[in-house]
Design a protein around this motif. Sequence first.
Motif, PDB file in Angstrom:
ATOM      1  N   SER A 239      -6.030  -0.556  -0.895  1.00  0.00           N
ATOM      2  CA  SER A 239      -6.436  -1.862  -0.863  1.00  0.00           C
ATOM      3  C   SER A 239      -7.755  -2.069  -1.926  1.00  0.00           C
ATOM      4  CB  SER A 239      -7.223  -2.097   0.566  1.00  0.00           C
ATOM      5  OG  SER A 239      -6.092  -2.127   1.586  1.00  0.00           O
ATOM      6  N   LEU A 240      -7.846  -3.253  -2.403  1.00  0.00           N
ATOM      7  CA  LEU A 240      -9.063  -3.603  -3.020  1.00  0.00           C
ATOM      8  C   LEU A 240     -10.082  -4.278  -2.432  1.00  0.00           C
ATOM      9  CD1 LEU A 240      -7.382  -4.263  -6.749  1.00  0.00           C
ATOM     10  CD2 LEU A 240      -8.647  -2.266  -5.947  1.00  0.00           C
ATOM     11  N   PHE A 241     -11.332  -4.393  -2.202  1.00  0.00           N
ATOM     12  CA  PHE A 241     -11.991  -5.389  -1.666  1.00  0.00           C
ATOM     13  C   PHE A 241     -12.737  -6.004  -2.598  1.00  0.00           C
ATOM     14  CE2 PHE A 241     -10.912  -1.896   1.291  1.00  0.00           C
ATOM     15  CZ  PHE A 241     -10.765  -2.588   2.374  1.00  0.00           C
ATOM     16  N   PHE A 242     -13.003  -7.324  -2.386  1.00  0.00           N
ATOM     17  CA  PHE A 242     -13.952  -8.080  -3.573  1.00  0.00           C
ATOM     18  C   PHE A 242     -14.847  -8.980  -2.720  1.00  0.00           C
ATOM     19  CE2 PHE A 242      -9.426  -7.830  -5.487  1.00  0.00           C
ATOM     20  CZ  PHE A 242      -9.969  -7.462  -6.813  1.00  0.00           C
ATOM     21  N   ALA A 243     -16.078  -8.759  -3.252  1.00  0.00           N
ATOM     22  CA  ALA A 243     -17.311  -9.344  -2.458  1.00  0.00           C
ATOM     23  C   ALA A 243     -16.940 -10.868  -2.435  1.00  0.00           C
ATOM     24  CB  ALA A 243     -18.517  -8.984  -3.101  1.00  0.00           C
ATOM     25  N   GLU A 244     -18.017 -11.833  -1.706  1.00  0.00           N
ATOM     26  CA  GLU A 244     -17.666 -13.242  -1.220  1.00  0.00           C
ATOM     27  C   GLU A 244     -17.833 -14.083  -2.584  1.00  0.00           C
ATOM     28  OE1 GLU A 244     -19.283 -16.389   1.696  1.00  0.00           O
ATOM     29  OE2 GLU A 244     -20.093 -14.552   1.723  1.00  0.00           O
ATOM     30  N   ILE A 318     -14.952  -2.284  -3.474  1.00  0.00           N
ATOM     31  CA  ILE A 318     -14.412  -0.895  -3.169  1.00  0.00           C
ATOM     32  C   ILE A 318     -12.807  -1.071  -3.900  1.00  0.00           C
ATOM     33  CG2 ILE A 318     -13.507   0.589  -1.409  1.00  0.00           C
ATOM     34  CD1 ILE A 318     -15.685  -0.836   0.562  1.00  0.00           C
ATOM     35  N   ASP A 319     -12.569   0.140  -4.310  1.00  0.00           N
ATOM     36  CA  ASP A 319     -11.244   0.405  -4.867  1.00  0.00           C
ATOM     37  C   ASP A 319     -10.619   1.611  -4.032  1.00  0.00           C
ATOM     38  OD1 ASP A 319      -8.806   1.087  -6.163  1.00  0.00           O
ATOM     39  OD2 ASP A 319      -9.610   0.735  -8.252  1.00  0.00           O
ATOM     40  N   ALA A 320      -9.738   1.127  -3.156  1.00  0.00           N
ATOM     41  CA  ALA A 320      -9.225   2.207  -2.469  1.00  0.00           C
ATOM     42  C   ALA A 320      -7.862   2.482  -2.550  1.00  0.00           C
ATOM     43  CB  ALA A 320      -9.409   1.930  -0.772  1.00  0.00           C
ATOM     44  N   ILE A 321      -7.214   2.110  -3.783  1.00  0.00           N
ATOM     45  CA  ILE A 321      -5.797   2.539  -4.012  1.00  0.00           C
ATOM     46  C   ILE A 321      -5.724   3.647  -4.564  1.00  0.00           C
ATOM     47  CG2 ILE A 321      -4.053   1.551  -5.461  1.00  0.00           C
ATOM     48  CD1 ILE A 321      -4.918  -1.259  -5.255  1.00  0.00           C
ATOM     49  N   GLY A 322      -4.715   4.503  -4.257  1.00  0.00           N
ATOM     50  CA  GLY A 322      -4.465   5.659  -4.980  1.00  0.00           C
ATOM     51  C   GLY A 322      -3.185   6.337  -4.044  1.00  0.00           C
ATOM     52  N   VAL A 323      -2.859   7.472  -4.589  1.00  0.00           N
ATOM     53  CA  VAL A 323      -1.662   8.346  -4.062  1.00  0.00           C
ATOM     54  C   VAL A 323      -1.778   8.452  -2.657  1.00  0.00           C
ATOM     55  CG1 VAL A 323      -0.026  10.387  -4.123  1.00  0.00           C
ATOM     56  CG2 VAL A 323      -1.147   9.359  -6.213  1.00  0.00           C
ATOM     57  N   LEU A 324      -0.836   8.105  -2.038  1.00  0.00           N
ATOM     58  CA  LEU A 324      -1.051   7.836  -0.510  1.00  0.00           C
ATOM     59  C   LEU A 324       0.397   8.706   0.401  1.00  0.00           C
ATOM     60  CD1 LEU A 324      -2.849   6.822   1.813  1.00  0.00           C
ATOM     61  CD2 LEU A 324      -1.426   4.812   1.952  1.00  0.00           C
ATOM     62  N   PRO A 325       0.262   9.709   1.100  1.00  0.00           N
ATOM     63  CA  PRO A 325       1.402  10.079   1.722  1.00  0.00           C
ATOM     64  C   PRO A 325       2.041   9.205   2.572  1.00  0.00           C
ATOM     65  CG  PRO A 325      -0.262  11.631   1.875  1.00  0.00           C
ATOM     66  CD  PRO A 325      -0.875  10.522   1.627  1.00  0.00           C
ATOM     67  N   THR A 326       3.494   8.989   2.562  1.00  0.00           N
ATOM     68  CA  THR A 326       3.864   7.801   3.515  1.00  0.00           C
ATOM     69  C   THR A 326       3.704   8.287   4.878  1.00  0.00           C
ATOM     70  OG1 THR A 326       6.164   9.358   3.423  1.00  0.00           O
ATOM     71  CG2 THR A 326       5.791   7.296   1.840  1.00  0.00           C
ATOM     72  N   SER A 327       3.232   9.302   5.158  1.00  0.00           N
ATOM     73  CA  SER A 327       2.824   9.612   6.647  1.00  0.00           C
ATOM     74  C   SER A 327       1.658   9.012   6.908  1.00  0.00           C
ATOM     75  CB  SER A 327       2.636  11.090   6.981  1.00  0.00           C
ATOM     76  OG  SER A 327       1.468  11.595   6.086  1.00  0.00           O
ATOM     77  N   GLN A 328       0.979   8.270   5.967  1.00  0.00           N
ATOM     78  CA  GLN A 328      -0.162   7.686   6.073  1.00  0.00           C
ATOM     79  C   GLN A 328      -0.334   6.211   5.672  1.00  0.00           C
ATOM     80  OE1 GLN A 328      -3.166   9.007   7.287  1.00  0.00           O
ATOM     81  NE2 GLN A 328      -1.738  10.544   7.714  1.00  0.00           N
ATOM     82  N   LEU A 329       0.852   5.686   5.757  1.00  0.00           N
ATOM     83  CA  LEU A 329       1.073   4.134   5.379  1.00  0.00           C
ATOM     84  C   LEU A 329       0.324   3.299   6.178  1.00  0.00           C
ATOM     85  CD1 LEU A 329       5.178   4.124   4.752  1.00  0.00           C
ATOM     86  CD2 LEU A 329       3.187   3.858   3.211  1.00  0.00           C
ATOM     87  N   ARG A 330      -0.009   3.547   7.274  1.00  0.00           N
ATOM     88  CA  ARG A 330      -1.036   2.657   8.167  1.00  0.00           C
ATOM     89  C   ARG A 330      -2.224   2.353   7.536  1.00  0.00           C
ATOM     90  NH1 ARG A 330      -5.271   5.224  10.451  1.00  0.00           N
ATOM     91  NH2 ARG A 330      -5.343   7.738  10.145  1.00  0.00           N
ATOM     92  N   LEU A 331      -2.624   3.278   6.499  1.00  0.00           N
ATOM     93  CA  LEU A 331      -4.033   3.228   5.921  1.00  0.00           C
ATOM     94  C   LEU A 331      -3.948   2.113   4.819  1.00  0.00           C
ATOM     95  CD1 LEU A 331      -5.053   6.886   5.219  1.00  0.00           C
ATOM     96  CD2 LEU A 331      -5.790   5.304   7.237  1.00  0.00           C
TER      97      LEU A 331
END
Length: 483
Positions: A239-244, A318-331
């Motif tokens: 996810s990316l988070f952008f301020a108001e 916040i920049d929270a995009i990266g390589v993610l195991p499919t076991s953690q798709l919930r994130l």
Amino acid sequence: MFSEIASKPLLSVGARGYRVPMPANPPALSPDLVAALASRVSGPVLTPSDEGFAQEVAGFNLAIPLIPDVAVGANSQADVVEAVRFAAANSLPLRIHATGHGTHHPISDGVLLVTRRLNAVSVDPETRIASIGAGANWADVTAAAAPHGLTGIPGSSVTVGAVGYILGGGLGPLARSHGVSSDWVRGFTVVTASGDVVEANAAEHPDLFWALRGGKGGLGVVTEMRLELVPLESVYAGSLFFAEEHIEAALRGWIEWSSSADDSVTTSVAVVNFPAFEAVPEPLRGRRVLTLRFAHPGDEAEGRRLAAPLRALAPALIDAIGVLPTSQLRLIHNDPDEPGNGWSAGALLNDLDQAFADALLAAVGPGTNSPVIAVEIRHMGAAAAHDVAGGSAVGGRDSGFTLSVIGVPDPSLFDSVLPAFHAGLLASLDEWVSPETTINFAGDPHDRESFESAWPPLIFERLDAVRRLYDPSGLFTYGPPAG
């Protein structure tokens, strides 16, 4: 920062479930009848006066009271058969409850069949088929599949029951690349209203198999499903988070970008009003932000290339995009995993434009004041628009986007304030609202018209015929009554 955000469930932005009507004069149950049922069932059989009843019937949405005449906690398929036959013999409506995410309306009578103990999951790595019990949630499926380098095509929440989610079709974080989740089902074991156990797949009871892939309820009790898994160990996602102050630029840019988005990428945006709670990560605490979810089932280099235009929309808080195991798709969506009060509603949308952004920002954008936690839009299309061979009962494939509204979890707002806000929002977005929805995003379809709109007319007519064929007496109470 990714680990900080990922470790804290933030909010739920998925519409859940459907309404069930209440019979006017439910028959009384004598202690002898209940005792006779208990003698034939290995799991708990409880009435409202019994110790443990409240815990047995508790759902995920704590604002919905669940007080059936009797709750049956199934330990086995045989228990399910006994509960169905008992309900039929005593003219009691029967409702099914696994994780409790699918309840939008109070229950005050009948039999509540609780299937959460039927949560076994086994995986055949050769065929890539997972056998999933009626009470298993997506966390159970993921735990069984991941050691084999496999994943199911899930929804956004891992606490949702896998079977209940699949029965409604299912549009998750890989919908554009891999399609509607129910497209991957290969068979169901079902207890019908007659108490018979049947197999529903492409070769056996194909009409029931068609209906169960997207038709949701009123068809029987699924005790197990067989789901094809995908050989996928990681994705480039988050996810990316952008301020108001950047919400408008990010929303408008995402709408423009989505018109030519790569079919392998699934995204969504949500305008979120984070409460000033300590559990919320400090950069988001007490702030209104736009979160943009991104998922690409490919390598990091290609993922970075595809995500670059979205990162360029505005400076990210916040920049929270990266390589993610499919076991953690919930994130990717980071939905909460603890029960609480909840209110949600949904719709489907046609193609969006900047006039849509004007209307949405006027309702929930910077400087506005509304009784909602979040308004989310998910991008559909690509693989999700294409039906499976033989067809399915999934509604809404022709729409371009989903719309979900999540209200402030204050029950005093549920009866009038939030429904009025939602009605006003839909009115302001009328130009883009699709005439049909899909049942997992329909919220509480409280009247027949809104219930039927969860499927295209021809699919609804066929579904109605299959329901009447397999449940002619309406044992599996489902949907507002006709007429």
